[in-house]
Design a protein around this motif. Structure first.
Motif, PDB file in Angstrom:
ATOM      1  N   MET A   1       0.818  -1.212   0.000  1.00 44.08           N
ATOM      2  CA  MET A   1       0.000   0.000   0.000  1.00 44.08           C
ATOM      3  C   MET A   1       0.850   1.260   0.000  1.00 44.08           C
ATOM      4  SD  MET A   1      -3.140  -0.765   2.609  1.00 44.08           S
ATOM      5  CE  MET A   1      -4.303  -2.102   2.347  1.00 44.08           C
ATOM      6  N   SER A   2       0.325   2.289  -0.636  1.00 41.83           N
ATOM      7  CA  SER A   2       0.987   3.584  -0.606  1.00 41.83           C
ATOM      8  C   SER A   2       0.757   4.226   0.758  1.00 41.83           C
ATOM      9  CB  SER A   2       0.405   4.480  -1.693  1.00 41.83           C
ATOM     10  OG  SER A   2      -0.892   4.893  -1.326  1.00 41.83           O
ATOM     11  N   PRO A   3       1.575   5.192   1.135  1.00 38.97           N
ATOM     12  CA  PRO A   3       1.405   5.856   2.444  1.00 38.97           C
ATOM     13  C   PRO A   3      -0.017   6.373   2.633  1.00 38.97           C
ATOM     14  CG  PRO A   3       3.430   6.578   1.380  1.00 38.97           C
ATOM     15  CD  PRO A   3       2.750   5.680   0.405  1.00 38.97           C
ATOM     16  N   ARG A   4      -0.550   6.981   1.578  1.00 40.01           N
ATOM     17  CA  ARG A   4      -1.923   7.505   1.640  1.00 40.01           C
ATOM     18  C   ARG A   4      -2.918   6.394   1.948  1.00 40.01           C
ATOM     19  NH1 ARG A   4      -4.667  11.093   2.266  1.00 40.01           N
ATOM     20  NH2 ARG A   4      -6.376  12.085   1.078  1.00 40.01           N
ATOM     21  N   GLN A   5      -2.659   5.221   1.390  1.00 45.80           N
ATOM     22  CA  GLN A   5      -3.572   4.099   1.604  1.00 45.80           C
ATOM     23  C   GLN A   5      -3.433   3.530   3.006  1.00 45.80           C
ATOM     24  OE1 GLN A   5      -2.430   1.744  -1.868  1.00 45.80           O
ATOM     25  NE2 GLN A   5      -4.420   2.211  -2.788  1.00 45.80           N
ATOM     26  N   LEU A   6      -2.193   3.435   3.478  1.00 45.10           N
ATOM     27  CA  LEU A   6      -1.982   2.966   4.850  1.00 45.10           C
ATOM     28  C   LEU A   6      -2.700   3.874   5.836  1.00 45.10           C
ATOM     29  CD1 LEU A   6       1.758   1.868   4.755  1.00 45.10           C
ATOM     30  CD2 LEU A   6      -0.260   0.440   5.153  1.00 45.10           C
ATOM     31  N   GLU A   7      -2.660   5.150   5.509  1.00 44.16           N
ATOM     32  CA  GLU A   7      -3.330   6.133   6.358  1.00 44.16           C
ATOM     33  C   GLU A   7      -4.840   5.848   6.416  1.00 44.16           C
ATOM     34  OE1 GLU A   7      -3.915  10.822   5.725  1.00 44.16           O
ATOM     35  OE2 GLU A   7      -1.853  10.115   5.407  1.00 44.16           O
TER      36      GLU A   7
END
Lengths: 208, 208
Positions: free
Chosen positions: A17-23
DNA sequence: GGGGCAAGTAGAACGCGTTCTCGTCGGACG
DNA sequence: CGTCCGACGAGAACGCGTTCTACTTGCCCC
């Protein structure tokens, strides 16, 4: 024109996952935990979790294959934090405590944590029987963390023998928790019995 | 004119049912068990149970407070029959068998029964965490029968000590069954571990 | 910068457990 | 035998998890 594309097969793995998605993922878990504490797992609905975390319903199902999966991830995360607390707490008053006493203290404090947040106990029990493979995977991770923590607390017992003991304690913990939250026993009895189990299976290994 | 009557509060107790009603109740349970074996608990719907047993949907809910309640009653009934089988089976080759071996055989045959009808294992696991008070009551009865059967099989162990042991075995059984049907372990590992648990907690009491 | 596509949003649609409505039945009691 | 009332049957209605639809947004590559 015929569309044959099948989308949305299964949630993307966390590590991809991208950082935005992890968020977003974390925000879903946090909202679920908060709401469970506020209103209980049986009254929690996916729509609320999505509203609170600002994620669309359809998107939530791209991160978690089901409500069970989300809840399992949530309780696994919380339980891991709890285990870290319990282990580090036992590093302090370790002097003079035999293995048995250490493990008894471990499960006692663990039970107390669930007593303070009974909704999380209900959550753990409700989710334990889920057949969703993704939920099951999260729970397996939780069980492994549980085992590792117990291992750390009873380091004196040889690994070969302690494996069985750890499973016994784990099963008894889950079983007594279940009996408590479903009203088949009282919290006091559950705690007492769990501690007795620990004493019974560990005293043979105690070498004071 | 305002109606304030609240009907359908909770199912009428079994002992207060007319013969015709007991018949309907049994027919619901039988249909549920048959359908679970045929298509599995996750695909079972109340409508099918009602069609097969010839009872109207609304009426089914007069007998059972929820799907969980019906399923709990069903698995409890089946499990009770299983226990009776296991106990009587052990009356035969009792000569020369120590307590531990007897209990090991008990759980081994029990696991085999669930292996032959894996859908019932799934049913048992799925229903174990139910918070419906009526389902919970049925499960409590099942746990009591379980305890009594174990007690019968390990008669040599003094009751005071055996109470804890029986709980350990019961929890381990449920836990390994859960781990199996949710895919967290294999059937072989579950059976082996359960038998190891029995041996670990019982050998101290063995007096051959 | 623009084109293309995976991922996101809002919300309707669908399935099944549960509840509700209402017409019918059956059996106890006068 | 008639009457009354709780139980039953058939099926519509409702709630929530899950999926689908139609549109929009953000991001990579030329």
């Amino acid at each position: 024109m015929v569309r044959v594309t099948k989308v949305d097969l299964s949630p993307r793995p966390v590590e991809a996952m991208s950082p935005r998605q992890l968020e977003r993922r974390e925000s879903l878990i946090a909202a679920a935990l908060a709401l469970v504490n506020e209103i209980g797992v049986e009254r929690l609905q996916m729509k609320q979790v999505c509203e609170r975390s600002g994620v669309a319903l359809g998107t939530a199902y791209r991160y978690f294959s089901s409500k069970d999966h989300l809840l399992a991830a949530a309780i696994a995360e919380w339980h891991r934090l709890l285990l870290a607390d319990l282990v580090s707490e036992l590093r302090g008053p370790r002097g003079g405590l035999g293995t048995t006493d250490r493990v008894v203290r471990f499960v006692r404090h663990g039970m107390r944590a669930y007593q303070r947040q009974p909704q999380l106990a209900r959550l753990r029990v409700a989710v334990a029987a889920s057949t969703d493979p993704f939920a099951s995977e999260a729970l397996q991770g939780m069980a492994r963390a549980d085992n590792a923590a117990l291992q750390a607390v009873m380091a004196e017992v040889p690994t070969a023998a302690s494996d069985l003991v750890r499973h016994i304690v784990g099963h008894a913990w889950q079983g007594e928790l279940t009996a408590w939250v479903t009203g088949r026993t009282t919290l006091g009895d559950a705690r007492r019995r769990l501690e007795d189990v620990v004493r019974l299976v560990l005293t043979p290994y105690d070498t004071p």
